[in-house]
Design an enzyme around this catalytic site. Structure first.
Site, short mmCIF file in Angstrom:
data_model
loop_
_atom_site.label_atom_id
_atom_site.label_comp_id
_atom_site.label_asym_id
_atom_site.label_seq_id
_atom_site.Cartn_x
_atom_site.Cartn_y
_atom_site.Cartn_z
CD GLU A 197 -3.09 -0.96 2.14
OE1 GLU A 197 -3.02 -0.07 3.02
OE2 GLU A 197 -4.07 -1.71 2.03
CD GLU A 385 -3.88 -5.84 3.96
OE1 GLU A 385 -4.71 -5.01 4.40
OE2 GLU A 385 -2.66 -5.68 4.02
#
Ligand code: GBH
Length: 479
Positions: A197, A385
């Protein structure tokens, strides 16, 4: 309309039809119990965690601080001043955690390495005791038949690196660290993610200041940081290729912004694709195309990153797979603006889970896969995720009946099934998270786990969602 016996029979599989021979047929075919939504054979079900969120043991065996140790110990930065000093103490309890994974029946586990455990100064001399911990984790996973998937960088940058991500040297240090880890672990670890991320450790850390290191720099400075971050990713890919056992798979875990078309017609779907490309221009688009889009360079103008010769080639190093963290949708509509789309504003009544930002939109799991696949055709995609926070409580029977989390997961996994059944190259799914853990600036106030953690005793208790996920994995289907 009358449904004849013959017509009805055609809608059923042979065995099912035989089971009804001689009994009164129901009026409508859809009165039959539908088949389970099954996933392809070999689908990789897993769970995900990250080092600073679960390990604790922050000064053990030679580990030195990361920027998250510093940040969380700075007054006012995290909920109630909470830190990852102990977290889930997985540094000591890792065998217990791997037993939880085993009970779920997962095929794989995504965890991250604390860079400053292995290189306390970020670079230079490695700390063998740091690596030993990950050797133990990997061996214990393999002993239990669980494939380790390693994230090299999940935000806990060694504090010792001068300038952090403001320095180009940090990208180089990341490459050296990736080389060392892949050299020592790729005999047993087949899959590596470089970074997790980008926006969270660039924009949120250096521009918004809500994550470590808590700075509020200018747009130009932040664009340069973003550039070093994706350069680090590319250097990491090349280092792994040069040092890992052959056949090792390399990718990244990115929370690309997921654009959901307001409705499914060709025009809106095309708008979602355009938005995916432009909306992720500084990160995923640059990596998968090996260049910044004209739109990004035009928008940023004088603030655009300074790029050295050869950088974009490194950044665009081919990947074996793309990992997507999928949580929250943006809705997009085609329009006549230069980019050809507009992102809809979110209404105040739009529902969310326990975290304010976690807007519910199960379609993200489908569109994350589809938009990226349609645009860039990666060989393989993982959802690295997906999961949610919920206000879990232990009831009088000692159970955590997190029906809201089950609702969230069931809907997301149903959408993922749609992507698989349409032939998109989706190989696996990592549920965030195995257990409640240190939720960054939210401290321990937001619980994402399949297992409830009592942060006083560190006791782990499976929630209803753990029971549910066990069934999903056992049946390889939505249940
Ligand atoms: C992931 O981030 C992370 O990879 C993982 O470590 C984390 O625990 C998990 O999700 C759950 O959050 O301050 O209100 O603006 C998900 C994407 C981006 C969501 C940053 C939270 C900041 C929220 N995250 N965002 S806010």
């Amino acid at each position: 309309m009358r449904i004849t016996r013959r017509r009805f029979g055609q809608t059923l599989a042979g065995t099912a039809a035989a089971a009804f021979a001689g009994v009164t047929l129901p009026k409508f075919a859809w009165a039959q119990k539908p088949e389970l939504l099954r996933f392809p054979d070999g689908f990789m079900w897993g769970c995900a965690t990250a080092s600073y969120q679960i390990e604790g043991g922050v000064s053990e065996d030679g580990r030195k601080p990361s920027i998250w140790d510093t940040f969380s110990h700075t007054p006012g930065k995290t909920f109630h001043g909470e830190t990852g000093d102990v977290a889930d103490d997985s540094y000591h309890l890792y065998k217990e955690d791997i037993a939880l994974l085993k009970n779920l029946g997962v095929k794989c586990y995504r965890f991250s390495i604390s860079w400053s455990r292995v290189f306390p100064e970020g670079t230079g001399q490695p700390n063998p005791k740091g690596l030993d911990y990950y050797n133990r984790v990997v061996d214990e996973l393999l002993k239990n038949g669980i494939a380790p998937y390693i994230t090299l960088f999940h935000w806990d940058l060694p504090q010792a690196l001068p300038g952090g991500w403001q320095s180009r040297d940090t990208a180089k240090a990341f490459g050296d660290y990736a080389a060392y880890i892949s050299r020592h672990l790729s005999d047993r670890v087949g899959h590596f993610f470089t970074t997790n991320e980008f926006t969270c450790f660039t924009d949120i850390g250096y521009k918004e200041g809500r994550f470590a290191p808590g700075l509020k720099l200018s747009d130009g400075e932040v664009n340069q940081i973003r550039h070093y971050a994706i350069l680090a990713h590319g250097m990491g890919v090349q280092a792994i290729r040069a040092n890992a056992k052959s056949g090792t798979q390399v990718g990244l875990a990115e929370n690309a912004t997921v654009y959901v078309p307001v409705m499914e017609d060709p025009e809106q779907i095309a708008a979602a694709r355009r938005a995916t490309r432009e909306g992720n221009a500084p990160f995923l688009t640059a990596i998968l195309e090996g260049k910044y889009t004209d739109g990004y360079l035009r928008r940023e103008g004088a603030n655009a990153p300074k790029v050295e010769a050869g950088d974009m080639k490194i950044i665009g190093s081919p990947l074996d797979f793309v990992g997507l963290n999928a949580y929250t949708p943006e809705y997009v509509r085609a329009d006549s603006s230069p980019h050809g789309y507009v992102v809809e504003e979110r209404q105040a009544s739009y529902p969310h889970m326990a975290s304010d930002w976690l807007y519910i939109g199960p379609e993200v799991t489908y569109w994350a896969v589809r938009n990226v696949s349609d645009l860039w055709k990666p060989r393989a995609i993982y959802i690295t995720e997906n999961g949610c926070s919920a206000d879990d409580v232990i009831n009088s029977a000692g159970r955590i009946e997190d029906t809201d989390r089950v609702m969230y997961l069931r809907n997301h996994i149903t959408q993922l099934h749609r992507a698989a059944s349409e032939g998109y190259p989706i190989k696996g799914y990592f549920l965030w998270s195995l257990m409640d853990n240190f939720e960054w600036a939210d401290g321990y106030s937001k619980r994402f786990g399949l297992h409830y953690v009592d942060f006083k005793t560190l006791k782990r208790t499976p929630k209803l969602s753990a029971e549910w996920y066990t069934e999903v994995i056992a049946k390889n289907a939505v249940v």
